[in-house]
Design a protein around this motif. Structure first.
Motif, PDB file in Angstrom:
ATOM      1  N   THR A 127     -12.792  40.255 -26.983  1.00 58.89           N
ATOM      2  CA  THR A 127     -11.695  41.201 -26.881  1.00 58.89           C
ATOM      3  C   THR A 127     -10.864  41.216 -28.157  1.00 58.89           C
ATOM      4  OG1 THR A 127     -11.563  40.856 -24.485  1.00 58.89           O
ATOM      5  CG2 THR A 127      -9.648  41.853 -25.560  1.00 58.89           C
ATOM      6  N   THR A 152      -7.306  42.962 -29.628  1.00 67.65           N
ATOM      7  CA  THR A 152      -6.116  43.753 -29.331  1.00 67.65           C
ATOM      8  C   THR A 152      -5.389  44.195 -30.593  1.00 67.65           C
ATOM      9  OG1 THR A 152      -4.730  41.770 -29.147  1.00 67.65           O
ATOM     10  CG2 THR A 152      -5.803  42.541 -27.138  1.00 67.65           C
ATOM     11  N   SER A 212     -11.728  37.939 -22.745  1.00 71.12           N
ATOM     12  CA  SER A 212     -13.049  37.675 -23.312  1.00 71.12           C
ATOM     13  C   SER A 212     -12.908  37.278 -24.767  1.00 71.12           C
ATOM     14  CB  SER A 212     -13.940  38.923 -23.203  1.00 71.12           C
ATOM     15  OG  SER A 212     -15.104  38.802 -23.999  1.00 71.12           O
ATOM     16  N   THR A 247      -6.804  36.459 -24.267  1.00 71.88           N
ATOM     17  CA  THR A 247      -7.521  37.658 -23.822  1.00 71.88           C
ATOM     18  C   THR A 247      -8.594  37.258 -22.819  1.00 71.88           C
ATOM     19  OG1 THR A 247      -9.036  37.466 -25.703  1.00 71.88           O
ATOM     20  CG2 THR A 247      -7.114  38.885 -25.977  1.00 71.88           C
TER      21      THR A 247
END
Length: 411
Positions: free
Chosen positions: A146, A148, A143, A141
């Motif tokens: 982040t 998901t 960052s 990802t």
């Protein structure tokens, strides 16, 4: 049948755990376990042999439940005691020191944002010897923040889907808390039973250090979830809480344990096996003036690190029951900065002690049979968990500009 009753009807299997009574008892048990764990540490590291039996012994000792609040039957030990317990075990085997780090943090999450029903259930689970793993981080990802992984509402109920990495302890866990986003894009923690259909824990961790933490991959494929299993992770830092500093104190304690182990081996090798440099004009390495200077520097830094670690723990105790008041926020900030200061010293000391060990012990210390390289590999692997450069920044910015540190699990 209610959600709570359904979960209690078929809890994850665990052996009965002993009960720790107080801080002194916790320290005594940790020291006894360290004596058990230390002899096999080199072999486990070299063979990448997972410490399944040791983890079971560790959690059955009752030490994994020492942060459960007294109101729920736990010992609720001080942060200084928890830190020292972690350092004692990490000195014997830093992988064993790290494996319950996430467990303690996830117990703390229940304390901070769990509903009364969730607290009653999950604190009882911890006291029964059941272990909480970790499935928070993700790779690939943009960052580090982040997420998901998703928790979605379907016609069949809540379902969890995603992929996690660096899942320390999940392979040994009874519950695997998974960080996810709900349908409102709010961060949540989903406490999933280790044997839940659709949950897979892979032993694919191949780091050159901390080899036996089983920090592998967790996959969630349409995992069924009940509301009782979902905690509001987005509330962990609102109002300001010690959750981030709490996590960092434990990481710092692990590094302190690694440093102590490296220094213990350094003392033994200089006393028993190392040779003085010819220019020193002495018969034994213990008389070499430059060796003594180097050792003195490390010992002073060790004592300084231990003092800052104890000071940071005191700040955490003072800020533990934080609320929305300005005074409480200041205590949380003070705790975060104090932990950052301790983490700077334990990080640099663990790396330097491990390196100086090889330097002063000499060429023979590099032979694989001695396993002395594990100290540096463990320190270097564990200390990249949080960038040291940002610890210096946080401390300096607070001291100069009265800036408040960011609220997350890395401060």
């Amino acid at each position: 049948m209610s959600t709570l009753s359904a979960l209690l009807a078929s809890p994850p299997a665990a052996s009965a755990a002993d009960r720790i009574h107080d801080d002194a008892h916790a320290l005594d048990v940790a020291r006894a376990l360290a004596v058990e764990f230390a002899p096999g540490a080199i072999a486990r590291d070299q063979q990448r042999s997972l410490p399944t039996d040791e983890v079971e012994r560790f959690s059955r000792s009752g030490l994994w439940a020492i942060t459960v609040p007294r109101a729920f039957g736990g010992a609720q030990v001080s942060h200084a005691t928890l830190s020292e317990v972690t350092a004692i075990v990490a000195e014997a085997d830093p992988s064993l020191g790290q494996i319950p780090q996430n467990h303690y943090c996830l117990v703390d999450a229940v304390r901070l944002v769990g509903t009364p029903e969730q607290q009653h259930f999950f604190f009882a689970e911890a006291l029964a010897g059941r272990r909480f793993g970790n499935a928070v981080s993700e790779t690939g990802t943009a960052s580090s923040k982040t997420v998901t992984t998703r928790l979605s509402r379907t016609p069949q109920g809540l379902r969890l889907n995603g992929r996690k990495a660096y899942s320390t302890g999940a392979l040994f866990a009874h519950w695997v808390p998974v960080a996810a986003l709900d349908e409102q894009d709010r961060q949540v923690l989903v406490y999933v039973g280790r044997d839940a259909p659709g949950l897979s824990v892979l032993d694919d961790w191949r780091g050159f250090g901390q080899r036996t933490t089983a920090s592998g991959t967790v996959l969630a494929d349409h995992v069924a979830v009940e509301p009782l299993q979902v905690l509001a992770r987005h509330r962990l830092f609102e109002p300001p809480t010690i959750h981030g500093a709490f996590a960092q104190l434990l990481h710092s304690a692990i590094d302190l344990g690694i440093a102590r182990a490296a220094l213990a081996d350094l003392r033994r090798w200089v006393r028993e096996r190392a040779r003085p440099w010819a220019d020193a004009g002495v018969d034994h390495a213990t008389q070499d003036p430059l060796t003594l200077h180097r050792l003195g520097e490390l010992v002073i830094r060790l004592h300084a690190a231990e003092a800052l670690q104890a000071r940071a723990a005191e700040h955490l105790d003072a800020a533990r029951d934080s609320d929305a008041s300005e005074a409480s926020a200041r205590r949380v900030t003070d705790a975060s900065i104090a932990v950052a200061e301790a983490k700077v010293l334990t990080t640099t000391l663990s790396l330097d002690a491990a390196s100086v060990l090889i330097e002063l012990a000499g060429t023979q210390s590099t032979l694989e049979q001695h396993g002395l390289d594990r100290h540096w590999r463990n320190a270097r692997t564990h200390t990249v968990h949080d960038p040291l450069r940002w610890k210096y920044h946080a401390v300096g910015n607070h001291w100069l500009n009265d800036a408040q540190p960011q609220r997350h699990a890395s401060l």
